[in-house]
Design a protein around this motif. Structure first.
Motif, PDB file in Angstrom:
ATOM      1  N   LEU A   5       0.520  -1.259   0.138  1.00  0.00           N
ATOM      2  CA  LEU A   5      -0.362   0.182   0.061  1.00  0.00           C
ATOM      3  C   LEU A   5       1.072   0.734  -0.060  1.00  0.00           C
ATOM      4  O   LEU A   5       1.335   1.808   1.236  1.00  0.00           O
ATOM      5  CB  LEU A   5      -1.417   0.203   1.191  1.00  0.00           C
ATOM      6  CG  LEU A   5      -2.069   1.648   1.868  1.00  0.00           C
ATOM      7  CD1 LEU A   5      -2.960   0.852   0.157  1.00  0.00           C
ATOM      8  CD2 LEU A   5      -2.444   1.198   2.696  1.00  0.00           C
ATOM      9  N   LEU A  50      -0.908   6.097  -0.722  1.00  0.00           N
ATOM     10  CA  LEU A  50      -2.697   5.630  -1.004  1.00  0.00           C
ATOM     11  C   LEU A  50      -3.282   5.847   0.368  1.00  0.00           C
ATOM     12  O   LEU A  50      -4.456   5.501   0.215  1.00  0.00           O
ATOM     13  CB  LEU A  50      -2.850   5.357  -1.684  1.00  0.00           C
ATOM     14  CG  LEU A  50      -2.021   5.640  -2.941  1.00  0.00           C
ATOM     15  CD1 LEU A  50      -2.455   4.468  -3.641  1.00  0.00           C
ATOM     16  CD2 LEU A  50      -3.328   6.403  -3.313  1.00  0.00           C
ATOM     17  N   ARG A  51      -2.043   5.940   1.816  1.00  0.00           N
ATOM     18  CA  ARG A  51      -2.918   5.008   3.071  1.00  0.00           C
ATOM     19  C   ARG A  51      -4.371   6.506   3.620  1.00  0.00           C
ATOM     20  O   ARG A  51      -4.845   5.359   3.465  1.00  0.00           O
ATOM     21  CB  ARG A  51      -1.571   5.235   3.745  1.00  0.00           C
ATOM     22  CG  ARG A  51      -0.759   4.074   3.306  1.00  0.00           C
ATOM     23  CD  ARG A  51       0.584   4.773   4.580  1.00  0.00           C
ATOM     24  NE  ARG A  51       1.452   3.360   4.379  1.00  0.00           N
ATOM     25  CZ  ARG A  51       3.140   3.473   4.226  1.00  0.00           C
ATOM     26  NH1 ARG A  51       3.291   4.363   5.050  1.00  0.00           N
ATOM     27  NH2 ARG A  51       3.420   2.745   4.210  1.00  0.00           N
ATOM     28  N   LEU A  79      -7.429   5.896   0.692  1.00  0.00           N
ATOM     29  CA  LEU A  79      -8.253   4.467   0.570  1.00  0.00           C
ATOM     30  C   LEU A  79      -8.257   3.818   1.979  1.00  0.00           C
ATOM     31  O   LEU A  79      -9.250   3.297   2.464  1.00  0.00           O
ATOM     32  CB  LEU A  79      -6.712   3.103  -0.452  1.00  0.00           C
ATOM     33  CG  LEU A  79      -6.755   4.201  -1.406  1.00  0.00           C
ATOM     34  CD1 LEU A  79      -6.013   2.217  -2.264  1.00  0.00           C
ATOM     35  CD2 LEU A  79      -7.861   3.951  -2.166  1.00  0.00           C
ATOM     36  N   ALA A 105       3.514  -7.068  -2.931  1.00  0.00           N
ATOM     37  CA  ALA A 105       1.938  -7.301  -4.707  1.00  0.00           C
ATOM     38  C   ALA A 105       1.741  -8.485  -4.512  1.00  0.00           C
ATOM     39  O   ALA A 105       0.981  -8.798  -4.939  1.00  0.00           O
ATOM     40  CB  ALA A 105       2.353  -6.183  -5.664  1.00  0.00           C
ATOM     41  N   LEU A 137      -2.510  -0.097  -7.059  1.00  0.00           N
ATOM     42  CA  LEU A 137      -1.841  -0.097  -6.152  1.00  0.00           C
ATOM     43  C   LEU A 137      -0.343   0.387  -6.887  1.00  0.00           C
ATOM     44  O   LEU A 137       0.885   0.602  -6.232  1.00  0.00           O
ATOM     45  CB  LEU A 137      -2.141  -0.756  -4.931  1.00  0.00           C
ATOM     46  CG  LEU A 137      -2.826  -0.788  -4.284  1.00  0.00           C
ATOM     47  CD1 LEU A 137      -3.264  -1.922  -3.052  1.00  0.00           C
ATOM     48  CD2 LEU A 137      -3.767   1.040  -4.210  1.00  0.00           C
ATOM     49  N   THR A 165       0.990   2.362  -8.956  1.00  0.00           N
ATOM     50  CA  THR A 165       1.188   4.225  -8.549  1.00  0.00           C
ATOM     51  C   THR A 165       2.410   3.894  -7.910  1.00  0.00           C
ATOM     52  O   THR A 165       3.121   5.146  -7.487  1.00  0.00           O
ATOM     53  CB  THR A 165       0.131   4.115  -7.424  1.00  0.00           C
ATOM     54  OG1 THR A 165      -1.704   4.171  -7.639  1.00  0.00           O
ATOM     55  CG2 THR A 165       0.254   4.694  -6.567  1.00  0.00           C
ATOM     56  N   GLU A 166       2.571   3.012  -7.168  1.00  0.00           N
ATOM     57  CA  GLU A 166       4.517   2.741  -6.639  1.00  0.00           C
ATOM     58  C   GLU A 166       5.103   2.821  -7.249  1.00  0.00           C
ATOM     59  O   GLU A 166       6.192   3.242  -7.330  1.00  0.00           O
ATOM     60  CB  GLU A 166       4.103   2.052  -5.691  1.00  0.00           C
ATOM     61  CG  GLU A 166       5.415   1.141  -4.861  1.00  0.00           C
ATOM     62  CD  GLU A 166       6.806   1.057  -6.136  1.00  0.00           C
ATOM     63  OE1 GLU A 166       7.642   0.983  -5.574  1.00  0.00           O
ATOM     64  OE2 GLU A 166       6.375  -0.713  -6.609  1.00  0.00           O
ATOM     65  N   ALA A 189      -5.740   3.838  -9.500  1.00  0.00           N
ATOM     66  CA  ALA A 189      -6.244   3.124  -7.977  1.00  0.00           C
ATOM     67  C   ALA A 189      -7.730   3.210  -8.380  1.00  0.00           C
ATOM     68  O   ALA A 189      -8.142   1.634  -8.439  1.00  0.00           O
ATOM     69  CB  ALA A 189      -5.376   3.115  -6.794  1.00  0.00           C
ATOM     70  N   PRO A 230      -7.127  -2.959   1.146  1.00  0.00           N
ATOM     71  CA  PRO A 230      -6.520  -1.806   1.367  1.00  0.00           C
ATOM     72  C   PRO A 230      -6.206  -1.991   2.516  1.00  0.00           C
ATOM     73  O   PRO A 230      -5.065  -1.858   3.013  1.00  0.00           O
ATOM     74  CB  PRO A 230      -7.354  -0.581   1.650  1.00  0.00           C
ATOM     75  CG  PRO A 230      -8.135  -0.455   0.244  1.00  0.00           C
ATOM     76  CD  PRO A 230      -8.551  -1.954   0.020  1.00  0.00           C
ATOM     77  N   ALA A 245      -3.611  -4.491   2.944  1.00  0.00           N
ATOM     78  CA  ALA A 245      -1.905  -4.160   1.808  1.00  0.00           C
ATOM     79  C   ALA A 245      -1.359  -3.446   3.314  1.00  0.00           C
ATOM     80  O   ALA A 245      -0.624  -3.869   3.414  1.00  0.00           O
ATOM     81  CB  ALA A 245      -2.647  -3.558   1.358  1.00  0.00           C
TER      82      ALA A 245
END
Length: 215
Positions: free
Chosen positions: A12, A16-17, A20, A97, A147, A150-151, A164, A202, A205
């Motif tokens: 995660l 985004l923590r 999300l 992931a 996710l 994004t990373e 996402a 989420p 994750a």
């Protein structure tokens, strides 16, 4: 293996923590609210009554498209998709992931499996329908992809959230449409499945990252 998991990029992304977490809380509220609204219900009302007549029972060639989507949510189809996504994540060194691909779907489908008999909503008189497991599974896989991208692309918060949730929405709409078109679910079942994935992935994750960081 322990070293690989501990040093791998987070499942995660940090950007985004917070967003999300908020979307997960809202999704949980909608999931519960719809479950209460349709508790032991098998009738067409409101949103379902408005949409179902225009979606249910599509004819070829769209029916064939719906069947292809539906196969992706069946045991064999979902296993193939999960294996492919987990394999790609492993190859690009996104070990967490890859683990999330499996755990995220397992947790999401577990949520829908537990809720179905609790809510007790049926379609065609006997099949438990809320929430849609197919829609939840498709949304969960798409959210994992969001996710990872994004990373990997080092996106900022706005772009990451848009990506996402965008891919999750597209996947949820596609599978939800297929399930309703094939007469397997009500539209609100699909909404419930979508929300189940937004709530479960989420959280899974975040938990995975916490465990991996302590290895």
């Amino acid at each position: 293996m322990r070293q690989l998991v501990r040093t791998a990029p987070p499942a995660l992304p940090a950007v985004l923590r917070a967003p999300l977490s908020i979307s997960a809380a809202l999704a949980t509220a909608v999931l519960v609210a719809l479950g209460i609204l349709h508790f032991h219900d098998s009738g067409l009302t409101g949103f379902d009554a408005a949409l179902l007549p225009s979606i249910d029972g599509v004819r070829p060639p769209w029916r064939y498209v719906a069947l292809v989507f539906d196969f992706g949510g069946e045991p064999v189809g979902s296993a193939i998709l999960i294996a492919l996504l987990a394999g790609v994540c492993w190859l690009v060194h996104r070990v967490r992931a890859a683990v999330l691909t499996v755990l995220g779907v397992v947790v999401t489908v577990a949520v829908t499996t537990v809720l179905k008999p609790l809510v007790g909503r049926t379609i065609h008189g006997e099949f438990l329908s809320y929430p849609s497991g197919h829609t939840a599974m498709a949304t969960a896989l798409a959210l994992v992809i969001g996710l990872v991208l994004t990373e990997r692309w080092a996106l900022g918060r706005a772009a990451g959230v848009s990506l996402a949730l965008g891919v999750a929405l597209v996947a949820g709409l596609a599978m939800g449409w297929a399930e309703v078109a094939l007469g397997a679910h009500y539209p609100t079942d699909a909404v419930g499945g979508f929300c189940a994935a937004l709530a479960a992935v989420p959280a899974t994750a975040w938990a995975l990252d916490r465990v991996a960081d302590r290895l």
